[in-house]
Write a protein that holds these residues in place. Sequence first.
Motif, short mmCIF file in Angstrom:
data_model
loop_
_atom_site.label_atom_id
_atom_site.label_comp_id
_atom_site.label_asym_id
_atom_site.label_seq_id
_atom_site.Cartn_x
_atom_site.Cartn_y
_atom_site.Cartn_z
N ALA A 1 0.90 -1.38 -0.13
CA ALA A 1 0.09 -0.06 0.06
C ALA A 1 0.76 1.33 0.08
N SER A 2 0.24 2.20 -0.46
CA SER A 2 0.80 3.68 -0.57
C SER A 2 -0.08 4.65 0.18
N VAL A 3 0.13 5.87 0.66
CA VAL A 3 -0.80 6.72 1.00
C VAL A 3 -0.63 7.98 0.20
N TYR A 4 -1.81 8.79 0.12
CA TYR A 4 -1.66 10.06 -0.57
C TYR A 4 -2.63 10.94 0.11
N ALA A 5 -1.87 12.18 0.51
CA ALA A 5 -2.69 13.20 0.79
C ALA A 5 -2.15 14.69 0.27
N GLU A 6 -2.85 15.71 0.02
CA GLU A 6 -2.35 16.83 -0.34
C GLU A 6 -1.27 17.63 0.34
N SER A 7 -1.39 17.31 1.63
CA SER A 7 -0.22 18.10 2.44
C SER A 7 1.20 17.15 2.47
N CYS A 8 1.28 15.98 1.84
CA CYS A 8 2.76 15.31 1.91
C CYS A 8 2.71 14.77 0.65
N GLY A 9 1.77 14.70 -0.47
CA GLY A 9 2.03 13.94 -1.62
C GLY A 9 1.96 12.29 -1.31
N PHE A 10 2.51 11.69 -2.06
CA PHE A 10 2.64 10.06 -1.90
C PHE A 10 3.68 9.73 -0.78
N LEU A 11 3.00 9.01 0.28
CA LEU A 11 3.91 8.33 0.82
C LEU A 11 4.19 6.75 0.67
N SER A 12 5.12 6.52 0.26
CA SER A 12 5.67 4.97 -0.37
C SER A 12 5.21 3.88 0.55
N TYR A 13 5.27 2.62 -0.11
CA TYR A 13 5.17 1.58 0.90
C TYR A 13 6.11 1.21 1.89
N GLU A 14 7.34 1.65 1.19
CA GLU A 14 8.58 1.48 2.07
C GLU A 14 8.61 2.45 3.38
N LYS A 15 8.02 3.64 3.07
CA LYS A 15 8.13 4.59 4.14
C LYS A 15 7.03 4.38 5.41
N LEU A 16 5.90 3.78 4.77
CA LEU A 16 4.80 3.02 5.74
C LEU A 16 5.63 2.06 6.60
N ILE A 17 6.11 1.27 5.90
CA ILE A 17 6.88 0.15 6.44
C ILE A 17 7.92 0.64 7.61
N PHE A 18 8.73 1.69 7.37
CA PHE A 18 9.60 2.20 8.31
C PHE A 18 8.84 2.78 9.51
N ILE A 19 7.83 3.28 9.39
CA ILE A 19 7.14 3.90 10.40
C ILE A 19 6.66 2.92 11.20
N CYS A 20 5.99 1.82 10.84
CA CYS A 20 5.65 0.42 11.66
C CYS A 20 6.79 0.11 12.40
N CYS A 21 7.92 -0.22 11.54
CA CYS A 21 9.09 -0.69 12.37
C CYS A 21 9.67 0.26 13.38
N MET A 22 9.57 1.35 13.09
CA MET A 22 10.04 2.39 14.19
C MET A 22 9.23 2.28 15.56
N ASP A 23 7.76 2.17 15.42
CA ASP A 23 7.00 1.88 16.52
C ASP A 23 7.58 0.74 17.24
N LEU A 24 7.94 -0.61 16.44
CA LEU A 24 8.17 -1.57 17.40
C LEU A 24 9.59 -1.30 17.83
N PHE A 25 10.40 -0.82 17.02
CA PHE A 25 11.70 -0.42 17.46
C PHE A 25 11.74 0.29 19.03
N GLU A 26 10.94 1.40 19.08
CA GLU A 26 10.75 2.13 20.24
C GLU A 26 10.14 1.40 21.43
#
Length: 373
Positions: free
Chosen positions: A188-213
Amino acid sequence: MKAVLQENKIIGTSSPEEAIFTGAAAAGYSKRIAVGRNGQSRAAEMALCSGIISSGSDVILLGKCMETELFFASRLTGCDLCLYIKEEPLMKIEVRAKGGLPLDCEANHFINEALKERSMPEIFSDEGTITDGQGFREVYKQHIEGLISKECPYSIKLSRTPGTNKLHFPENDGEELVIQLSSDGTKASVYAESCGFLSYEKLIFICCMDLFENGKDVGLPFEFPFSADNFAAKYGCKVHRYFSCSDGYSDDRGRKLAREQNFTLDGLFLALRFIDIITRKGVRLKDVPSMVPDFYVTKKFIELDKDRVEGILNHWEGSSTPGGTTFAKNENRVVMQPSSSGKGLWVQIESRSMETAAELCGRIEEKLKNDEF
């Protein structure tokens, strides 16, 4: 065309007879199999299920569904295999292990050998059964919708993907956030006017960061950008890789974590998990790119003779895994993976610059074709 298993897909199943052979081959490996389809026709589904139950295995039948709904049901029902029928010009059956993971080498070899035998199953007294699994689709729907709280500040929309139009999320006047899914629903990817496209990899990194923390390791595909390893190290955590064709033991930890985390196997789950994390943390969408590693990836298939492929991989034997070979070049990372057909290599370049990644990929392709690598 006779059915053959390549890269987690059985192709050549255009006739009911081939679908029966496929069902029998799958049943020889697993005694409990989840089956679904993306089209309206039930002919291949009925033939596939006939081959399975006639060989003594049980079927959990979801009918027309999303592929990720099938993965979800396989975890709940303990199915070791997921078979998903895709109606295309040449019918294909996607084959996955429980939860949507790629098959391991043992399963690949077993099913391919069984397909070669093409033995018609006999009816046994202890023949398998078919269980109506459509109820699991509603369970999946409730599970997905439950990922987003009523306090979510975004108005969530889904791109047109079959099956997702029945999902409902809290309605509000917040910024519209559009989730776009891959054709199989696993990314999946995500799109919003404020940020444009957030790629699959970026979504994965945020999910990983939550676990790393929270001090937890993660499981990621072998080919996922290796900048994730350095990202994990900053938190004192590790990335455990799992392979597209596992040897059955060296990536056990990665596969176990991936099944538990689910965000590398289900794109809708990934997107909603991402939204939940940034909502809880109060992170603005436009700030997400600055929170994750900066990288660019170029990937290309290069056709080569089988002997050349084996020679290249053997040259880098010290850094080889069942997923392929990886090595560093300056600050760039090169990943080489053999195709399941043995007719070439997938070359993936990861770099901090898009231009550098593309240039390095071109140079490697030239060297490979000129036998200079």
